[in-house]
Design an enzyme around this catalytic site. Structure first.
Site, short mmCIF file in Angstrom:
data_model
loop_
_atom_site.label_atom_id
_atom_site.label_comp_id
_atom_site.label_asym_id
_atom_site.label_seq_id
_atom_site.Cartn_x
_atom_site.Cartn_y
_atom_site.Cartn_z
N ASP A 90 23.91 26.78 32.60
CA ASP A 90 24.39 26.79 31.19
C ASP A 90 22.45 26.69 30.41
O ASP A 90 21.53 25.82 30.84
CB ASP A 90 24.22 24.89 31.09
CG ASP A 90 24.99 24.69 29.77
OD1 ASP A 90 25.84 25.79 28.54
OD2 ASP A 90 24.53 23.89 28.64
N GLU B 55 24.47 32.02 31.90
CA GLU B 55 24.93 31.96 30.01
C GLU B 55 23.38 31.72 29.60
O GLU B 55 22.58 31.19 29.03
CB GLU B 55 25.46 30.35 29.61
CG GLU B 55 25.95 30.66 28.04
CD GLU B 55 25.55 29.63 27.08
OE1 GLU B 55 26.26 29.40 26.67
OE2 GLU B 55 24.82 29.00 28.05
N HIS C 54 34.53 27.78 23.93
CA HIS C 54 34.34 27.48 23.06
C HIS C 54 33.64 26.88 22.01
O HIS C 54 32.95 26.21 21.30
CB HIS C 54 34.33 25.68 24.10
CG HIS C 54 33.09 26.50 25.41
ND1 HIS C 54 32.54 27.44 25.40
CD2 HIS C 54 31.51 25.18 25.13
CE1 HIS C 54 31.35 27.15 25.87
NE2 HIS C 54 30.88 25.12 25.96
N ARG D 36 28.08 27.63 35.94
CA ARG D 36 27.93 28.78 35.38
C ARG D 36 26.43 28.00 34.70
O ARG D 36 26.70 26.61 34.10
CB ARG D 36 28.82 28.42 33.95
CG ARG D 36 28.58 28.98 32.10
CD ARG D 36 29.94 28.08 30.68
NE ARG D 36 29.72 28.74 29.98
CZ ARG D 36 28.53 27.61 29.44
NH1 ARG D 36 27.98 26.99 29.37
NH2 ARG D 36 28.34 28.28 27.70
C1 GLC Z 1 25.88 26.25 25.81
C2 GLC Z 1 27.47 25.51 26.03
C3 GLC Z 1 26.96 24.89 24.57
C4 GLC Z 1 26.68 23.26 24.53
C5 GLC Z 1 24.58 23.70 24.90
C6 GLC Z 1 24.25 22.56 25.23
O1 GLC Z 1 25.32 26.97 25.30
O2 GLC Z 1 28.15 26.71 26.20
O3 GLC Z 1 28.31 24.26 24.00
O4 GLC Z 1 25.91 22.78 23.15
O5 GLC Z 1 24.66 25.11 26.17
O6 GLC Z 1 24.16 21.86 26.96
#
Ligand code: GLC
Length: 614
Positions: free
Chosen positions: A272, A314, A381, A270
């Site tokens: 991020d 993401e 989350h 994933r």
């Molecule tokens: C992504 C994660 C989130 C986190 C951010 C910074 O959006 O899903 O939980 O705070 O990245 O890493």
């Protein structure tokens, strides 16, 4: 340049590597040249990168190479309607990695074939954004287990037919990662891994057009660090230092870090915060073309070294920006991308008791290249971000900000709502940033005081899950939702978490509810059994595969969504509190009630039908 890769391989691996290189190199080289080709040392850098990839290729364990071969022969394996994801924090789901392994039978029983464990690598000491501030990519968080435990878990999951997905937090590292420590100690090469500015001049210029991810608890995008003698770019929390991908060393190091994890048996990454990888003054530094080039280059590298591995983007961005993360047939990017617009629009439909925004999102969702899919979900989350829906929410000519703010207030419990949630990080009570809460609390279970209210809340939960399961995507359940777990307020007692209401939806797995999962006289049992039934039905219908055709039917009333999958499957969903009618053409069979239906069907409030052609 490929010679350097081939040179370090044992003889038996060379022919296959040469083949994969022949396919991927024509894509990879121009991408990297586009990003870094201006540099005098480009060729030398590329040679070194290739050699490091060769070493990782040789180190790939035979069982993972076998998996690569199997998947290369069936590149669309993850589009099947038999794929089902589950997402959990290690500490909440199993205590530690071994505890997660002990829950594999439960996952299998649910039909899960893909497990996303939220960050489990060594995080920053102290507050670490739920593990999203990583201090070592090569070490499991000692609180959750050891590297050996991770190896054991991936082996057990693979044997059970479950692919492990891990976050790969590539936009930033923690301020106590070795690179950050070295930068603070004055190491120039380490400093160059980050965006560091001696004064506010450039940061201020960027700030004019940058957004804010955490405007309340981490305002601004730069943090002053005494030891650096300047300001470092920190899109998220001040202790998460953004990496500087204009520096080729960052790309090479991160690609290698990811492949080392892949060689431990992680099958899906994933990626991020992919939208933020490249910065450009005068823009919001999101979705930049170079961010896509970086991801495409990573994909080409994966296709050479570990082609069984999947990349998942993401990128919580407006619908029109999403498809680019999946690339095209000529330039593949990620295999999977979160459809955050679809997720948020499902919630909007509940709040508005109308499907206008949801339909607009579906209309804006293009067909995808082969071997790529959306990820559908109800909760995760993070907060439900409303701003991704700006375009869809103003498609009717209205004020999208006001409309989405209304939705946010609804899930915060205002406007006569059944929802119990919290607004996330809004600077202005009238603005819509995001909403937090577990699905059960947001759908009215927590506020329900009668059986009837509870039944309605369960229907709403099933409706959103039904959308995720039948849309044509890889659906991922969020831990606890299958048992209708509610908000967890314990974060308010933890000073390091109290200011971040995303912890509302990060409860510990409820063993009591789990014990009741077969008992349909209980709420968790009703939810679990109804969801499990949908999962079983889905598995039987290839019309529900991610890549099977989908048509939005225009003849449903506004409170309803009618989605055809091919010409043999139909999902009808009532997002309103009023009964809705729908005239069926021809004979159908209700897959849930297992009976024939036809003529005009009346859908009770929040009811859903899954129909197959008779
Ligand atoms: C992504 C994660 C989130 C986190 C951010 C910074 O959006 O899903 O939980 O705070 O990245 O890493």
């Amino acid at each position: 340049m490929s010679d350097r890769l081939l040179a370090v391989l044992p003889d038996d691996l060379r022919p296959q590597a040469a083949q994969r290189l022949a396919a991927a190199e024509p894509v990879l080289r121009p991408l990297l040249a586009g990003l870094y080709g201006e540099r005098a040392d480009f060729d030398a850098w590329l040679g070194n990168l290739m050699e490091s990839l060769g070493a990782l290729y040789s180190a790939r364990p035979p069982e993972l190479r076998a998996l690569d071969a199997q998947r290369a022969a069936q590149p669309e394996w993850f589009l099947s309607q038999r794929m089902l994801g589950y997402c959990a924090y290690v500490q909440n789901f199993g205590g530690d990695l071994n505890g997660v392994a002990a829950r594999i039978p439960y996952l299998r029983e649910l039909g899960v074939s893909y497990l996303h464990l939220l960050p489990f690598l060594r995080p920053r000491a102290g507050e670490n954004d739920g593990g999203f501030a990583v201090s070592s990519f090569d070490e499991v968080d000692p609180a959750l287990g050891s590297n050996a435990d991770l190896d054991a878990l991936t082996t057990q999951l693979r044997a059970a037919g479950v692919s492990l997905c891990s976050d790969f937090i590539l936009n930033h590292v923690a301020d106590d990662h070795a690179w950050a420590q070295a930068a603070k100690a004055g190491d120039a090469e380490a400093r160059a891994m980050f965006h560091v500015f001696p004064d506010r001049d450039i940061p201020d210029r960027h700030e004019r057009t940058l957004g804010q991810v955490f405007p309340q608890v981490a305002p601004g995008n730069f943090t002053h660090v005494e030891a650096l003698g300047g300001w470092v770019w920190t899109t998220f929390y001040p202790y998460q230092w953004d990496l500087n991908y204009a520096n080729p060393a960052v790309f090479a190091e991160m690609a290698a870090a990811m492949l080392r994890l892949a060689n431990r048996g992680i099958e899906v990454f994933r990626l991020d915060s992919t939208a933020f990888l490249w910065k450009r003054e005068g823009t919001n530094s999101m979705n930049q073309p170079e961010a896509h080039q970086l991801l495409q280059a990573l994909r080409a590298i994966v296709d050479i070294v570990a082609p069984g591995v999947l990349l998942k983007a993401e990128a919580i961005v407006p619908t029109r920006e999403l498809p680019a993360y999946l690339g095209s047939a000529q330039a593949p990017e990620c295999h999977i991308a979160y459809h955050s617009s679809l997720m948020a629009a499902g919630w909007v439909a509940l709040a508005e008791q109308g499907t206008g925004v949801l339909r607009e999102v579906i209309r804006n969702t293009p067909a995808l290249p082969a071997a790529a899919t959306w990820l559908s979900y109800v909760r995760c989350h993070d907060d439900i971000g409303w701003n991704v829906l700006r375009a869809e929410a103003s498609a009717d000519g209205g004020d999208s900000a006001a409309r989405l703010a209304r939705v946010a207030r609804f899930f915060g419990g205002a406007e006569g709502s059944y929802a119990i949630g919290a607004a996330f990080q809004s600077t202005d009570p009238n603005a819509a940033h995001g909403s937090n809460g577990m699905a059960a609390s947001l759908t009215g279970l927590q506020s329900a005081s009668t059986d009837e209210e509870r039944a309605l809340a369960l229907r709403r939960m099933l409706l959103l899950h039904g959308l995720a399961l039948s849309f044509g995507a890889l659906p991922v359940l969020y831990m606890g939702d299958e048992l209708a777990m509610e908000n967890d307020y314990s974060y308010l007692q933890r000073p390091q978490h109290a200011m971040d209401s995303r912890w509302l939806q990060r409860p510990v797995f409820d063993q009591q509810r789990w014990k009741h999962r077969y008992d349909v006289s209980t709420v968790p049992g009703m939810m679990h059994q109804a969801l499990a039934r949908l999962v079983r039905i889905r598995r039987r219908h290839d019309a529900l595969a991610a890549n099977a055709p989908r048509t939005l039917l225009a003849d449903a009333p506004d409170g309803m969504l009618a989605l055809a999958r091919g010409d043999r499957f139909l999902t009808l969903m009532n997002f309103s509190g009023q009964p809705q009618s729908y005239a069926l053409q021809g004979g159908w069979r209700d897959c849930v009630a297992e009976q024939a239906v036809g003529g005009t069907l009346v859908l009770e409030p929040y009811a859903m039908y899954w129909l197959e052609r008779e």
